[in-house]
Write a protein that holds these residues in place. Structure first.
Motif, PDB file in Angstrom:
ATOM      1  N   SER A 172      41.440  73.330  50.042  1.00  0.00           N
ATOM      2  CA  SER A 172      40.967  73.521  48.662  1.00  0.00           C
ATOM      3  C   SER A 172      41.790  74.591  47.949  1.00  0.00           C
ATOM      4  CB  SER A 172      39.486  73.905  48.666  1.00  0.00           C
ATOM      5  OG  SER A 172      39.035  74.206  47.370  1.00  0.00           O
ATOM      6  N   SER A 173      42.083  75.704  48.629  1.00  0.00           N
ATOM      7  CA  SER A 173      42.856  76.767  47.980  1.00  0.00           C
ATOM      8  C   SER A 173      44.316  76.349  47.808  1.00  0.00           C
ATOM      9  CB  SER A 173      42.769  78.074  48.773  1.00  0.00           C
ATOM     10  OG  SER A 173      43.476  77.999  49.990  1.00  0.00           O
ATOM     11  N   LEU A 174      44.856  75.588  48.763  1.00  0.00           N
ATOM     12  CA  LEU A 174      46.225  75.076  48.619  1.00  0.00           C
ATOM     13  C   LEU A 174      46.322  74.123  47.426  1.00  0.00           C
ATOM     14  CD1 LEU A 174      47.311  74.360  52.314  1.00  0.00           C
ATOM     15  CD2 LEU A 174      48.288  76.056  50.777  1.00  0.00           C
ATOM     16  N   MET A 175      45.290  73.291  47.260  1.00  0.00           N
ATOM     17  CA  MET A 175      45.292  72.353  46.138  1.00  0.00           C
ATOM     18  C   MET A 175      45.146  73.094  44.812  1.00  0.00           C
ATOM     19  SD  MET A 175      43.141  69.197  47.805  1.00  0.00           S
ATOM     20  CE  MET A 175      43.049  68.308  46.261  1.00  0.00           C
ATOM     21  N   ALA A 176      44.365  74.171  44.811  1.00  0.00           N
ATOM     22  CA  ALA A 176      44.261  74.992  43.591  1.00  0.00           C
ATOM     23  C   ALA A 176      45.622  75.588  43.257  1.00  0.00           C
ATOM     24  CB  ALA A 176      43.234  76.096  43.793  1.00  0.00           C
ATOM     25  N   TRP A 177      46.297  76.138  44.277  1.00  0.00           N
ATOM     26  CA  TRP A 177      47.628  76.698  44.070  1.00  0.00           C
ATOM     27  C   TRP A 177      48.606  75.636  43.560  1.00  0.00           C
ATOM     28  CZ3 TRP A 177      51.898  74.866  46.681  1.00  0.00           C
ATOM     29  CH2 TRP A 177      53.093  75.546  46.444  1.00  0.00           C
ATOM     30  N   SER A 178      48.491  74.399  44.075  1.00  0.00           N
ATOM     31  CA  SER A 178      49.434  73.339  43.698  1.00  0.00           C
ATOM     32  C   SER A 178      49.315  72.955  42.226  1.00  0.00           C
ATOM     33  CB  SER A 178      49.212  72.095  44.570  1.00  0.00           C
ATOM     34  OG  SER A 178      48.011  71.428  44.235  1.00  0.00           O
ATOM     35  N   GLN A 208      50.247  83.690  37.835  1.00  0.00           N
ATOM     36  CA  GLN A 208      49.154  82.785  37.440  1.00  0.00           C
ATOM     37  C   GLN A 208      48.016  82.900  38.445  1.00  0.00           C
ATOM     38  OE1 GLN A 208      50.911  78.669  36.733  1.00  0.00           O
ATOM     39  NE2 GLN A 208      52.740  79.817  37.330  1.00  0.00           N
ATOM     40  N   VAL A 209      46.799  82.635  37.972  1.00  0.00           N
ATOM     41  CA  VAL A 209      45.639  82.509  38.851  1.00  0.00           C
ATOM     42  C   VAL A 209      44.952  81.184  38.514  1.00  0.00           C
ATOM     43  CG1 VAL A 209      43.398  83.435  39.532  1.00  0.00           C
ATOM     44  CG2 VAL A 209      45.286  85.002  39.049  1.00  0.00           C
ATOM     45  N   ILE A 210      44.823  80.305  39.498  1.00  0.00           N
ATOM     46  CA  ILE A 210      44.172  79.015  39.302  1.00  0.00           C
ATOM     47  C   ILE A 210      42.891  79.013  40.121  1.00  0.00           C
ATOM     48  CG2 ILE A 210      44.362  76.513  39.486  1.00  0.00           C
ATOM     49  CD1 ILE A 210      47.482  78.642  39.576  1.00  0.00           C
ATOM     50  N   ASP A 211      41.777  78.948  39.442  1.00  0.00           N
ATOM     51  CA  ASP A 211      40.457  79.054  40.075  1.00  0.00           C
ATOM     52  C   ASP A 211      39.739  77.713  39.969  1.00  0.00           C
ATOM     53  OD1 ASP A 211      37.982  79.715  41.025  1.00  0.00           O
ATOM     54  OD2 ASP A 211      37.578  81.302  39.567  1.00  0.00           O
ATOM     55  N   VAL A 212      39.537  77.041  41.122  1.00  0.00           N
ATOM     56  CA  VAL A 212      38.797  75.774  41.122  1.00  0.00           C
ATOM     57  C   VAL A 212      37.423  75.943  41.755  1.00  0.00           C
ATOM     58  CG1 VAL A 212      40.940  74.438  41.234  1.00  0.00           C
ATOM     59  CG2 VAL A 212      39.730  74.982  43.352  1.00  0.00           C
ATOM     60  N   SER A 213      37.026  77.191  41.966  1.00  0.00           N
ATOM     61  CA  SER A 213      35.759  77.429  42.662  1.00  0.00           C
ATOM     62  C   SER A 213      34.558  76.965  41.860  1.00  0.00           C
ATOM     63  CB  SER A 213      35.610  78.921  42.999  1.00  0.00           C
ATOM     64  OG  SER A 213      35.634  79.710  41.816  1.00  0.00           O
ATOM     65  N   ASN A 214      34.719  76.857  40.533  1.00  0.00           N
ATOM     66  CA  ASN A 214      33.608  76.395  39.701  1.00  0.00           C
ATOM     67  C   ASN A 214      33.651  74.897  39.434  1.00  0.00           C
ATOM     68  OD1 ASN A 214      32.535  79.013  39.370  1.00  0.00           O
ATOM     69  ND2 ASN A 214      34.079  79.454  37.812  1.00  0.00           N
ATOM     70  N   VAL A 215      34.703  74.229  39.940  1.00  0.00           N
ATOM     71  CA  VAL A 215      34.808  72.778  39.777  1.00  0.00           C
ATOM     72  C   VAL A 215      33.851  72.107  40.749  1.00  0.00           C
ATOM     73  CG1 VAL A 215      36.346  70.788  39.937  1.00  0.00           C
ATOM     74  CG2 VAL A 215      37.204  72.971  39.062  1.00  0.00           C
ATOM     75  N   LYS A 216      33.150  71.092  40.294  1.00  0.00           N
ATOM     76  CA  LYS A 216      32.181  70.404  41.128  1.00  0.00           C
ATOM     77  C   LYS A 216      32.873  69.819  42.347  1.00  0.00           C
ATOM     78  CE  LYS A 216      28.618  66.820  41.139  1.00  0.00           C
ATOM     79  NZ  LYS A 216      27.969  65.743  40.362  1.00  0.00           N
ATOM     80  N   GLU A 217      32.376  70.152  43.531  1.00  0.00           N
ATOM     81  CA  GLU A 217      32.993  69.687  44.773  1.00  0.00           C
ATOM     82  C   GLU A 217      32.633  68.228  45.018  1.00  0.00           C
ATOM     83  OE1 GLU A 217      33.246  70.933  49.501  1.00  0.00           O
ATOM     84  OE2 GLU A 217      32.065  72.116  48.097  1.00  0.00           O
ATOM     85  N   GLU A 218      33.635  67.428  45.334  1.00  0.00           N
ATOM     86  CA  GLU A 218      33.395  66.018  45.598  1.00  0.00           C
ATOM     87  C   GLU A 218      33.018  65.812  47.052  1.00  0.00           C
ATOM     88  OE1 GLU A 218      36.184  63.285  43.894  1.00  0.00           O
ATOM     89  OE2 GLU A 218      37.095  64.856  42.692  1.00  0.00           O
ATOM     90  N   LEU A 272      40.530  54.888  55.121  1.00  0.00           N
ATOM     91  CA  LEU A 272      40.308  56.192  54.490  1.00  0.00           C
ATOM     92  C   LEU A 272      40.819  56.249  53.058  1.00  0.00           C
ATOM     93  CD1 LEU A 272      41.184  58.977  57.083  1.00  0.00           C
ATOM     94  CD2 LEU A 272      39.068  58.789  55.789  1.00  0.00           C
ATOM     95  N   LEU A 273      42.025  55.750  52.843  1.00  0.00           N
ATOM     96  CA  LEU A 273      42.710  56.001  51.582  1.00  0.00           C
ATOM     97  C   LEU A 273      42.972  54.757  50.736  1.00  0.00           C
ATOM     98  CD1 LEU A 273      45.385  58.582  52.799  1.00  0.00           C
ATOM     99  CD2 LEU A 273      43.336  59.062  51.479  1.00  0.00           C
ATOM    100  N   MET A 325      41.698  63.849  43.268  1.00  0.00           N
ATOM    101  CA  MET A 325      41.358  65.029  44.058  1.00  0.00           C
ATOM    102  C   MET A 325      40.949  64.636  45.478  1.00  0.00           C
ATOM    103  SD  MET A 325      41.188  68.333  43.998  1.00  0.00           S
ATOM    104  CE  MET A 325      41.057  68.845  42.287  1.00  0.00           C
ATOM    105  N   ALA A 326      40.096  63.593  45.592  1.00  0.00           N
ATOM    106  CA  ALA A 326      39.657  63.142  46.914  1.00  0.00           C
ATOM    107  C   ALA A 326      40.828  62.586  47.717  1.00  0.00           C
ATOM    108  CB  ALA A 326      38.567  62.084  46.768  1.00  0.00           C
ATOM    109  N   PHE A 327      41.683  61.814  47.068  1.00  0.00           N
ATOM    110  CA  PHE A 327      42.857  61.262  47.749  1.00  0.00           C
ATOM    111  C   PHE A 327      43.763  62.385  48.259  1.00  0.00           C
ATOM    112  CE2 PHE A 327      47.329  59.998  47.604  1.00  0.00           C
ATOM    113  CZ  PHE A 327      47.317  58.902  48.459  1.00  0.00           C
ATOM    114  N   SER A 328      43.989  63.392  47.431  1.00  0.00           N
ATOM    115  CA  SER A 328      44.858  64.508  47.815  1.00  0.00           C
ATOM    116  C   SER A 328      44.264  65.282  48.985  1.00  0.00           C
ATOM    117  CB  SER A 328      45.074  65.447  46.624  1.00  0.00           C
ATOM    118  OG  SER A 328      45.674  64.764  45.555  1.00  0.00           O
ATOM    119  N   PHE A 329      42.951  65.505  48.919  1.00  0.00           N
ATOM    120  CA  PHE A 329      42.288  66.248  49.984  1.00  0.00           C
ATOM    121  C   PHE A 329      42.406  65.512  51.320  1.00  0.00           C
ATOM    122  CE2 PHE A 329      38.588  66.675  52.704  1.00  0.00           C
ATOM    123  CZ  PHE A 329      38.609  68.030  52.968  1.00  0.00           C
ATOM    124  N   ILE A 330      42.063  64.220  51.326  1.00  0.00           N
ATOM    125  CA  ILE A 330      42.083  63.452  52.579  1.00  0.00           C
ATOM    126  C   ILE A 330      43.511  63.307  53.096  1.00  0.00           C
ATOM    127  CG2 ILE A 330      41.529  61.228  53.628  1.00  0.00           C
ATOM    128  CD1 ILE A 330      39.213  61.001  51.613  1.00  0.00           C
TER     129      ILE A 330
END
Length: 532
Positions: free
Chosen positions: A287-293, A302-312, A343-344, A353-358
């Motif tokens: 999750s943090s790597l994807m936020a950085w990406s 830069q600071v990219i914060d996805v902690s408030n984004v609804k988790e899938e 899976l994909l 987002m789900a595709f990237s995570f998996i």
């Protein structure tokens, strides 16, 4: 390139200095000009400069006063003063006032070139000393901290089957607060960034960057840091929610300010979603790597914060992870591809987002298998990095699928080679596993299950290639590690025993004495006698 500021009240002199030598070939870049010392100081306060070449006599502020001011505000800057013959003795007597060198006017090209070579050589030696000092500070990192970092990296990157073994190892490493299944964690990924011209500088400052980050983590309650060699310019923080005063954003800003103040580097930070329990550490890490990406290209902070984004709801169950792993380790490419499509490829409504995570989870899984069998060739490493880049692009579905299947096929071929190598490569994989997990309760049956080989055959093969049975090899590894831990005076004997897999310090001392003919206490005392 060392950055240079030329200061002289005569424009012709400044232009002449530019033309006297090939600055770039000598390793220098002229980044500005000033007509007096005061103007030069204002420039230095806004632009990073390593060398100032200044005339002795100038209006408003002369060269020697500029040198004195530089010595106070910018002690790293090397000042070269240009003077006429009548000022020669005066300038030479001012070498202690911040003047690094002096040149008589009119400046001869060969003398200027010689001075630049000398300055560049000194600068290179200083950088080398700084790197060595940083290395020494890194080595000063306690044995316990080093093993803690290695284990945190293992938890977020590798395959682990026994939760009970993980909990026990966390206790041994004094990371008990991570064991609570209801504990929530948040990852923060921190990257130092610069322009293409800053590549060498970033390499030189990696260790100081890591040291500053570790010091900040140690100073905060409930914060841990670790380094992943796959991402050379990054450090990753694990923040235990409910501990400490800093919010994730507050911690990110503090990190950014400290790194910029101490090292003069731009920082890009990704703040991931909160996850619960050790079992979900991989999810938090990705999750943090994807936020950085999601950061923009370029060298600005830069600071990219996805902690408030609804988790899938990402579907990547332990059962599917086991199926994928087994298909690769059993060299069944068809089954792997089928599971990957499940899976994909089966859900047209799947979000990017789900595709990237998996995809990241599958990539991590394949990397873990390659390392497990010691088959991480250069071609595999190159394809893994290329696949990671494609995942971060967030719009390359077909490309990611093709690269994951190609990577799996390459690893399967390597695994097949390992399985038909008369056991030699399998034994190397087992030895590597023992070297990393020496403190766990490791049985022959566990190893045979992990490496898909009959336990009796594994025992015989291991002894043939290693020259000893696996249990003796494990004891040897534990004792060597114990010697390293005993060098750290902050660790008690019971701490060392726990760190190498013994819950009873008395039994550990018995094994150690049998191995080295002296007790752990005697060994530690002998080390002190050598240094006294």
């Amino acid at each position: 390139m060392l950055k240079v500021l030329i200061t002289d009240d005569e424009m012709q002199i400044r232009q002449g200095l530019r033309m006297k030598v090939d600055w770039e070939e000598e390793g220098f870049e002229i980044v500005g000009e000033a007509s007096n010392g005061l103007e030069a100081l204002e420039f230095l306060r806004s632009v990073k400069v390593e060398v100032v070449i200044t005339d002795m006599r100038m209006p408003i502020m002369d060269g020697l006063e500029l040198a004195r001011q530089c010595q106070q505000e910018f002690p790293h800057i090397k000042v070269v003063v240009l003077s006429g013959y009548s000022d020669f003795d005066y300038v030479r007597g001012s070498m202690k006032e911040g003047v690094k060198d002096y040149l008589l006017k009119p400046v001869a090209p060969d003398e200027l070139e010689e001075t630049l070579k000398k300055i560049r050589k000194e600068a290179e030696e200083e950088k080398k000393k700084q790197a060595e000092a940083a290395q020494m500070r890194r080595l000063a990192l306690t044995q316990l901290q080093e093993v803690q970092e290695q284990y945190l990296l293992y938890l977020v990157k590798e395959e682990w089957l026994e939760p009970a073994m993980v909990r026990e190892r966390l206790r041994q490493l004094q990371l008990e607060e991570l064991i609570n299944e209801r504990a929530e964690f948040q990852f923060i990924t921190v990257e130092i960034r610069g322009s293409r011209e800053d590549t060498n500088r970033l390499k030189e400052l990696r260790l100081p960057f890591q040291m500053v980050c570790r010091e900040m983590a140690n100073a905060q309650d409930g914060i841990y840091s670790f380094y992943d060699p796959s991402y050379a310019n990054m450090i990753h923080f694990i923040r235990l929610l409910g501990k400490g005063k800093e919010t994730a954003l507050g911690l990110a800003n503090m990190i950014q300010n400290q790194i910029k103040r101490l090292l003069g580097l731009e920082i890009v930070i990704g703040i991931g979603n909160a996850v619960a329990g050790v079992a979900n550490l991989k999810t938090g890490y990705i999750s943090s790597l994807m936020a950085w990406s999601k950061s923009q290209l370029g060298s600005r902070s830069q600071v990219i914060d996805v902690s408030n984004v609804k988790e899938e709801d990402f579907e990547f169950s332990p059962d599917m992870e086991r199926k994928l792993t087994n298909s690769v380790e059993n060299a069944n490419f068809g089954v792997f591809k089928q599971n990957l499509l499940t899976l994909l490829g089966s859900n047209e409504n799947q979000s990017i987002m789900a595709f990237s995570f998996i995809s990241n989870r599958v990539l991590f899984l394949l990397g873990a298998i390659a390392r497990k069998y010691d088959t991480e060739t250069k071609d595999i490493q190159k394809l893994m990095w290329s696949c990671q880049q494609s995942i971060w692009e967030l719009n390359s579905y077909d490309k990611v699928m093709d690269q994951l299947t190609e990577l799996a096929l390459m690893i399967i071929e390597q695994v097949r080679t390992a399985r038909f190598s008369n056991g030699r490569l399998i034994v190397e994989g087992v030895r590597q596993y023992l070297d990393q997990h020496y403190a766990n309760e490791i049985s022959l049956s566990l190893l045979s299950e992990m490496f898909h080989i009959n336990s009796a055959h594994l025992s015989e093969t291991f002894k043939n290639y290693a020259g000893q049975n696996f249990s003796d090899y494990l004891v040897n590894v534990r004792m060597e590690k114990a010697k390293e831990f005993l060098k750290d005076k902050q660790l008690k004997i019971i701490d060392v025993a726990n760190l190498v897999g013994y819950s009873n310090s008395g039994y550990f001392s018995t094994v150690f004495k049998k191995h080295y003919r002296q007790t752990p206490v005697d060994y530690r005392n002998s080390l002190e006698n050598l240094t006294s």
